[in-house]
Design a protein around this motif. Structure first.
Motif, PDB file in Angstrom:
ATOM      1  N   ALA A 128      -7.882  -6.175  30.329  1.00 53.39           N
ATOM      2  CA  ALA A 128      -7.180  -5.625  31.491  1.00 53.39           C
ATOM      3  C   ALA A 128      -7.800  -6.121  32.785  1.00 53.39           C
ATOM      4  O   ALA A 128      -9.021  -6.112  32.944  1.00 53.39           O
ATOM      5  CB  ALA A 128      -7.210  -4.104  31.446  1.00 53.39           C
ATOM      6  N   ALA A 130      -3.773  -1.694  32.599  1.00 56.39           N
ATOM      7  CA  ALA A 130      -4.076  -0.609  31.666  1.00 56.39           C
ATOM      8  C   ALA A 130      -4.072   0.731  32.374  1.00 56.39           C
ATOM      9  O   ALA A 130      -4.399   0.829  33.559  1.00 56.39           O
ATOM     10  CB  ALA A 130      -5.436  -0.836  30.998  1.00 56.39           C
ATOM     11  N   LEU A 171      -2.320  -0.622  27.265  1.00 52.84           N
ATOM     12  CA  LEU A 171      -2.306  -1.895  27.965  1.00 52.84           C
ATOM     13  C   LEU A 171      -0.966  -2.586  27.794  1.00 52.84           C
ATOM     14  O   LEU A 171      -0.282  -2.397  26.780  1.00 52.84           O
ATOM     15  CB  LEU A 171      -3.385  -2.844  27.434  1.00 52.84           C
ATOM     16  N   ALA A 185     -10.969  -0.890  28.226  1.00 51.48           N
ATOM     17  CA  ALA A 185      -9.833  -1.588  28.833  1.00 51.48           C
ATOM     18  C   ALA A 185     -10.239  -2.974  29.320  1.00 51.48           C
ATOM     19  O   ALA A 185      -9.517  -3.961  29.103  1.00 51.48           O
ATOM     20  CB  ALA A 185      -9.275  -0.761  29.988  1.00 51.48           C
TER      21      ALA A 185
END
Length: 274
Positions: free
Chosen positions: A33, A4, A240, A28
């Motif tokens: 992520a 990300a 992402l 994130a």
């Protein structure tokens, strides 16, 4: 795995910037992520065209509050976070533009920007001492990654060093505001991905800072040069994308640019005046 990029607007209040960065890092991580990148000097306004001695008030040590945010989120979620800070070195009066990689809350790598502009409204040589070491590659349980910083995307040698170090992911924190350069900016990052056979994650700032308007466009590029995810030009955002280190390895087998290098012919690259 997912990587990300955090796109952020940096206002004059560093504490407020850090709070928003923490929220976006957390978003994130909760979206899956495993590697998250922040923009260049994410917590403070970036340099303006005219050198300003007052700007040094933004500097902080590596263990300062900006890296603390990255370290704490990295530890809480067991992820890798690449932070970027205006580093006040141990030697008084010496400062660096520094990227720090935190893996599971531990500082795994420090890279100080080695190529500094004094052009196009970015007088960075006034503020920062250039780093004296090449990019390092950090190996996590998910991926091997290296970092270069903003202006350094113009120098193919640095991205190649990241690839030769075994990375399949390159992080590029940036502060890019020159609208006419936006297409070149994207072209360079896609080219780095293709000729090095790796993924590139780029996190930029957005919004107006003084006379500069940052154009966002944070993105993740695949080793074929494709745009896997891209932010808009305005507004804070997390982008992402899935990345696959094995796909990078396959790409290097089918387009064996690293195999076909001829280092014996490249001595002139390091010669004075070359």
């Amino acid at each position: 795995m997912k990587a990300a990029a955090v796109q952020l607007t940096a206002g004059p209040d560093a504490a407020a910037n850090r709070r928003r960065a923490r929220a976006l890092l957390t978003e994130a991580a909760r979206r899956g992520a495993r590697v998250v990148l922040l923009p260049e000097l994410y917590a403070v306004p970036f340099v303006q065209p005219e050198p300003d001695p007052e700007y040094f008030a933004h500097a902080e040590p590596l263990e300062g509050p900006s890296n603390a945010v990255a370290r704490e989120v990295s530890a809480e979620y067991g992820i890798t976070v690449v932070s970027s800070v205006f580093e006040a070195a141990d030697v008084p009066g010496v400062h660096h533009n520094t990227a720090c990689t935190f893996v599971n809350g531990e500082l795994a790598a420090v890279y100080r920007k080695s190529h500094l502009p004094f052009s196009n409204g970015f007088p960075e040589k006034y503020y920062f001492r250039p780093g004296g070491s090449p990019p390092v590659v950090t190996r996590t349980e998910d991926v091997a990654l290296g970092t270069i910083i903003c202006y350094e995307r113009h120098f193919p040698e640095l991205g190649r060093l990241v690839a030769l170090g075994g990375a399949s992911l390159m992080c590029v924190p940036v502060a890019s505001a020159s609208a006419p350069m936006r297409e070149v900016f994207q072209l360079e990052l896609r080219a780095q991905a293709v000729f090095n056979g790796l993924y590139v994650v780029c996190a930029n700032r957005t919004g107006q800072e003084g006379v500069k308007r940052y154009f966002g466009t944070s993105a993740i590029y695949g080793p074929d040069g494709e745009i896997l995810a891209e932010a808009g030009q305005d507004g804070e955002e997390v982008v992402l994308a899935e990345i696959d280190p094995e796909h990078a390895a396959r790409t290097r087998r089918t387009r064996p640019f690293l195999r076909d290098r001829r280092p014996d012919l490249y001595d002139g690259l390091a010669a004075d005046g070359a």
